[in-house]
Design a protein around this motif. Structure first.
Motif, PDB file in Angstrom:
ATOM      1  N   THR A 188       0.864  -1.182   0.000  1.00 15.76           N
ATOM      2  CA  THR A 188       0.000   0.000   0.000  1.00 15.76           C
ATOM      3  C   THR A 188       0.900   1.231   0.000  1.00 15.76           C
ATOM      4  OG1 THR A 188      -0.156   0.435   2.390  1.00 15.76           O
ATOM      5  CG2 THR A 188      -1.556  -1.324   1.494  1.00 15.76           C
ATOM      6  N   PRO A 189       0.359   2.409  -0.271  1.00 12.24           N
ATOM      7  CA  PRO A 189       1.208   3.606  -0.269  1.00 12.24           C
ATOM      8  C   PRO A 189       1.888   3.883   1.066  1.00 12.24           C
ATOM      9  CG  PRO A 189      -0.878   4.041  -1.362  1.00 12.24           C
ATOM     10  CD  PRO A 189      -1.010   2.696  -0.724  1.00 12.24           C
ATOM     11  N   GLU A 190       1.264   3.466   2.163  1.00 12.04           N
ATOM     12  CA  GLU A 190       1.785   3.795   3.488  1.00 12.04           C
ATOM     13  C   GLU A 190       2.607   2.671   4.116  1.00 12.04           C
ATOM     14  OE1 GLU A 190      -0.744   3.833   7.272  1.00 12.04           O
ATOM     15  OE2 GLU A 190      -0.609   5.952   6.753  1.00 12.04           O
ATOM     16  N   ALA A 191       2.212   1.431   3.878  1.00 12.22           N
ATOM     17  CA  ALA A 191       2.861   0.295   4.537  1.00 12.22           C
ATOM     18  C   ALA A 191       2.695  -0.956   3.682  1.00 12.22           C
ATOM     19  CB  ALA A 191       2.265   0.073   5.928  1.00 12.22           C
ATOM     20  N   SER A 192       3.464  -1.979   4.031  1.00 12.91           N
ATOM     21  CA  SER A 192       3.354  -3.266   3.344  1.00 12.91           C
ATOM     22  C   SER A 192       3.232  -4.379   4.368  1.00 12.91           C
ATOM     23  CB  SER A 192       4.571  -3.512   2.443  1.00 12.91           C
ATOM     24  OG  SER A 192       5.756  -3.586   3.222  1.00 12.91           O
TER      25      SER A 192
ATOM     26  N   GLY B 208       5.825   1.300   2.903  1.00 16.35           N
ATOM     27  CA  GLY B 208       4.941   1.329   1.751  1.00 16.35           C
ATOM     28  C   GLY B 208       5.704   1.310   0.441  1.00 16.35           C
ATOM     29  N   GLY B 209       4.978   1.333  -0.659  1.00 10.52           N
ATOM     30  CA  GLY B 209       5.602   1.277  -1.970  1.00 10.52           C
ATOM     31  C   GLY B 209       4.782   2.010  -3.005  1.00 10.52           C
ATOM     32  N   CYS B 210       5.077   1.739  -4.275  1.00  9.10           N
ATOM     33  CA  CYS B 210       4.399   2.380  -5.395  1.00  9.10           C
ATOM     34  C   CYS B 210       3.669   1.333  -6.227  1.00  9.10           C
ATOM     35  CB  CYS B 210       5.401   3.123  -6.283  1.00  9.10           C
ATOM     36  SG  CYS B 210       6.321   4.407  -5.417  1.00  9.10           S
ATOM     37  N   LYS B 211       2.583   1.740  -6.836  1.00  5.45           N
ATOM     38  CA  LYS B 211       1.811   0.820  -7.659  1.00  5.45           C
ATOM     39  C   LYS B 211       2.630   0.328  -8.848  1.00  5.45           C
ATOM     40  CE  LYS B 211      -2.599   0.316 -10.038  1.00  5.45           C
ATOM     41  NZ  LYS B 211      -3.872   0.979 -10.447  1.00  5.45           N
ATOM     42  N   GLN B 212       3.544   1.166  -9.339  1.00  2.00           N
ATOM     43  CA  GLN B 212       4.369   0.784 -10.482  1.00  2.00           C
ATOM     44  C   GLN B 212       5.261  -0.409 -10.185  1.00  2.00           C
ATOM     45  OE1 GLN B 212       3.944   3.801  -9.296  1.00  2.00           O
ATOM     46  NE2 GLN B 212       2.858   4.854 -10.964  1.00  2.00           N
ATOM     47  N   ASP B 213       5.510  -0.681  -8.914  1.00  2.00           N
ATOM     48  CA  ASP B 213       6.372  -1.803  -8.529  1.00  2.00           C
ATOM     49  C   ASP B 213       5.625  -3.134  -8.512  1.00  2.00           C
ATOM     50  OD1 ASP B 213       8.406   0.043  -8.150  1.00  2.00           O
ATOM     51  OD2 ASP B 213       7.894   0.335  -6.031  1.00  2.00           O
ATOM     52  N   VAL B 214       4.302  -3.097  -8.693  1.00  5.12           N
ATOM     53  CA  VAL B 214       3.489  -4.306  -8.618  1.00  5.12           C
ATOM     54  C   VAL B 214       3.067  -4.719 -10.023  1.00  5.12           C
ATOM     55  CG1 VAL B 214       1.372  -5.301  -7.686  1.00  5.12           C
ATOM     56  CG2 VAL B 214       2.664  -3.637  -6.342  1.00  5.12           C
ATOM     57  N   PRO B 215       3.251  -6.004 -10.400  1.00  4.33           N
ATOM     58  CA  PRO B 215       2.825  -6.474 -11.728  1.00  4.33           C
ATOM     59  C   PRO B 215       1.349  -6.184 -11.983  1.00  4.33           C
ATOM     60  CG  PRO B 215       4.124  -8.148 -10.610  1.00  4.33           C
ATOM     61  CD  PRO B 215       3.866  -7.076  -9.598  1.00  4.33           C
ATOM     62  N   THR B 216       1.028  -5.918 -13.240  1.00  4.59           N
ATOM     63  CA  THR B 216      -0.338  -5.543 -13.580  1.00  4.59           C
ATOM     64  C   THR B 216      -1.220  -6.710 -13.982  1.00  4.59           C
ATOM     65  OG1 THR B 216       0.374  -5.097 -15.850  1.00  4.59           O
ATOM     66  CG2 THR B 216       0.361  -3.239 -14.302  1.00  4.59           C
ATOM     67  N   ASP B 217      -0.637  -7.843 -14.426  1.00  6.83           N
ATOM     68  CA  ASP B 217      -1.467  -8.977 -14.808  1.00  6.83           C
ATOM     69  C   ASP B 217      -0.671 -10.271 -14.724  1.00  6.83           C
ATOM     70  OD1 ASP B 217      -0.962  -7.505 -17.893  1.00  6.83           O
ATOM     71  OD2 ASP B 217      -0.034  -9.412 -17.389  1.00  6.83           O
ATOM     72  N   ASP B 218      -1.383 -11.382 -14.736  1.00  6.23           N
ATOM     73  CA  ASP B 218      -0.761 -12.706 -14.736  1.00  6.23           C
ATOM     74  C   ASP B 218      -1.824 -13.737 -15.118  1.00  6.23           C
ATOM     75  OD1 ASP B 218      -0.828 -13.669 -11.213  1.00  6.23           O
ATOM     76  OD2 ASP B 218      -2.350 -12.815 -12.505  1.00  6.23           O
ATOM     77  N   ALA B 219      -1.441 -15.018 -15.108  1.00  2.76           N
ATOM     78  CA  ALA B 219      -2.368 -16.086 -15.500  1.00  2.76           C
ATOM     79  C   ALA B 219      -3.543 -16.182 -14.542  1.00  2.76           C
ATOM     80  CB  ALA B 219      -1.622 -17.421 -15.556  1.00  2.76           C
ATOM     81  N   VAL B 220      -3.299 -15.970 -13.265  1.00  4.41           N
ATOM     82  CA  VAL B 220      -4.368 -16.066 -12.277  1.00  4.41           C
ATOM     83  C   VAL B 220      -5.419 -14.989 -12.528  1.00  4.41           C
ATOM     84  CG1 VAL B 220      -4.914 -15.935  -9.819  1.00  4.41           C
ATOM     85  CG2 VAL B 220      -2.838 -17.098 -10.566  1.00  4.41           C
ATOM     86  N   GLU B 221      -4.972 -13.802 -12.968  1.00  3.32           N
ATOM     87  CA  GLU B 221      -5.911 -12.732 -13.235  1.00  3.32           C
ATOM     88  C   GLU B 221      -6.869 -13.113 -14.363  1.00  3.32           C
ATOM     89  OE1 GLU B 221      -5.442  -8.198 -14.801  1.00  3.32           O
ATOM     90  OE2 GLU B 221      -4.468  -8.723 -12.915  1.00  3.32           O
ATOM     91  N   GLN B 222      -6.357 -13.791 -15.390  1.00  2.00           N
ATOM     92  CA  GLN B 222      -7.198 -14.246 -16.492  1.00  2.00           C
ATOM     93  C   GLN B 222      -8.222 -15.260 -16.004  1.00  2.00           C
ATOM     94  OE1 GLN B 222      -7.303 -13.035 -19.555  1.00  2.00           O
ATOM     95  NE2 GLN B 222      -9.041 -14.394 -19.986  1.00  2.00           N
TER      96      GLN B 222
END
Length: 339
Positions: free
Chosen positions: A197-201, A214-228
């Motif tokens: 999250t922006p504040e903590a992980s 915390g971190g940035c959204k850009q550091d998190v993958p946007t899609d994968d097989a599970v998402e499909q």
């Protein structure tokens, strides 16, 4: 929590002047234990809330309005002469409300406790402004926790030592990351995961639950097989006949949509819902017609009551030991007197 409150000793009353403001600092935004310890000491010394300015160490140096605010003198931690007990219900309310994002929450909770010395159940009064505001904070935090439980979506990042690795991004409204840790640990024990999250992980490696920065959204993958797979599942369970757009947006606010894989499908599913419902109705009607044609049996009218009784007994599918085989015929609202 049980502690004592006594009137401030005469020799201590001169150490704090009514016109001065004093800063009370806690370690971080979720330092509830630190706040409780400070509040206990302040209550023991009968320090009114009007003289206090509660703040958090991480943002203490960012304030532009610190003029005249000083650290309070060392206060007595000894128990007073009278006991002041706080109900568990009130403690739960305060502990939850202190996770709210509003910076006045520490001042508000202390002010309520200070007033409860003379009105122990004032927090239950719906007309009291402090109690009402604190309850609203707690309600908002509980709702935020519920939304995080429901709307975190993990994305698979790989495999390590036969354990699947997942990561998720979420943007909570309040300081709830640490509070939701046990829920995700118990629900996803068999995989390694990180929630950023922006504040903590928050992370779990199968052994330890770890709180981090915390971190940035850009550091998190946007899609994968599970998402499909998740999108396919959501498409298949979507029921257009039960679609209520307003209720759906109330339970799944639009602000969460950009982080949920299934929400990309919602506009098209809503657009097609009318045609989908019509297809479902036509299919159901066709099945009913076919079912009626398959089950209709043409029978001749029984010649007598005995023949009708015999036919009914023949078509009885399940008869228990205490049930009669023959049907009993009669007229009126009651049984004959002879029965």
């Amino acid at each position: 929590m049980t502690y004592s409150v006594a009137d401030m000793p005469a020799d201590c009353s001169s150490s704090l002047t009514p016109t001065e403001q004093y800063r009370i600092e806690v370690k971080n935004e979720t330092d509830i234990a630190g706040w409780r310890e400070e509040a206990r000491t302040l209550l023991v010394n009968n320090i009114p809330p009007e003289q206090l300015d509660w703040t958090v160490r991480s943002r203490a140096n960012n304030s532009q309005f610190d003029f005249g605010v000083a650290e309070p003198p060392k206060l007595s931690t000894a128990a007073g002469t009278s006991d002041f007990r706080v109900a568990k219900e009130c403690l739960r309310l305060i502990n939850t409300a202190l996770l709210h994002r509003n910076e006045d929450r520490f001042d508000l909770a202390y002010r309520l406790l200070f007033r409860m010395r003379h009105a122990p159940k004032i927090y239950q009064n719906p007309a009291d402004s402090d109690g009402k505001r604190l309850s609203a904070y707690a309600k908002s935090v509980r709702r935020d926790i519920h939304k995080m439980h429901a709307f975190v979506r993990f994305r698979k990042t790989g495999l390590r030592e036969n354990r699947e690795q997942f990561i998720a991004w979420f943007e909570p409204d309040h300081h709830i990351v640490e509070a939701v840790g046990p829920f995700f640990r118990n629900r996803f024990t068999g995989m390694d995961w990180i929630i950023v999250t922006p504040e903590a992980s928050l992370s779990w490696d199968g052994k330890s639950l770890i709180n981090g920065p915390g971190g940035c959204k850009q550091d998190v993958p946007t899609d994968d097989a599970v998402e499909q797979e998740w999108s396919t599942y959501y498409r298949n369970i979507f029921n257009p006949a039960r679609l209520k757009t307003r209720a759906m947006k109330s339970e799944m606010p639009v602000k969460y949509w950009h982080n949920l894989p299934e929400t990309a499908l919602i506009p098209s599913l809503i657009k097609k819902s009318g045609a989908m419902v019509q297809q479902m109705m036509e299919k159901e009607e066709q099945q009913l017609v076919l079912g009626d044609e398959a089950t209709v049996e043409h029978r001749t009218k029984p010649a007598s009551l005995e023949a009708l009784n015999a036919e009914m007994a023949t078509h009885t599918r399940s008869i228990s030991e205490n049930s009669a085989v023959n049907a009993v015929f009669g007229e009126g609202h009651g049984m004959p007197a002879s029965c």
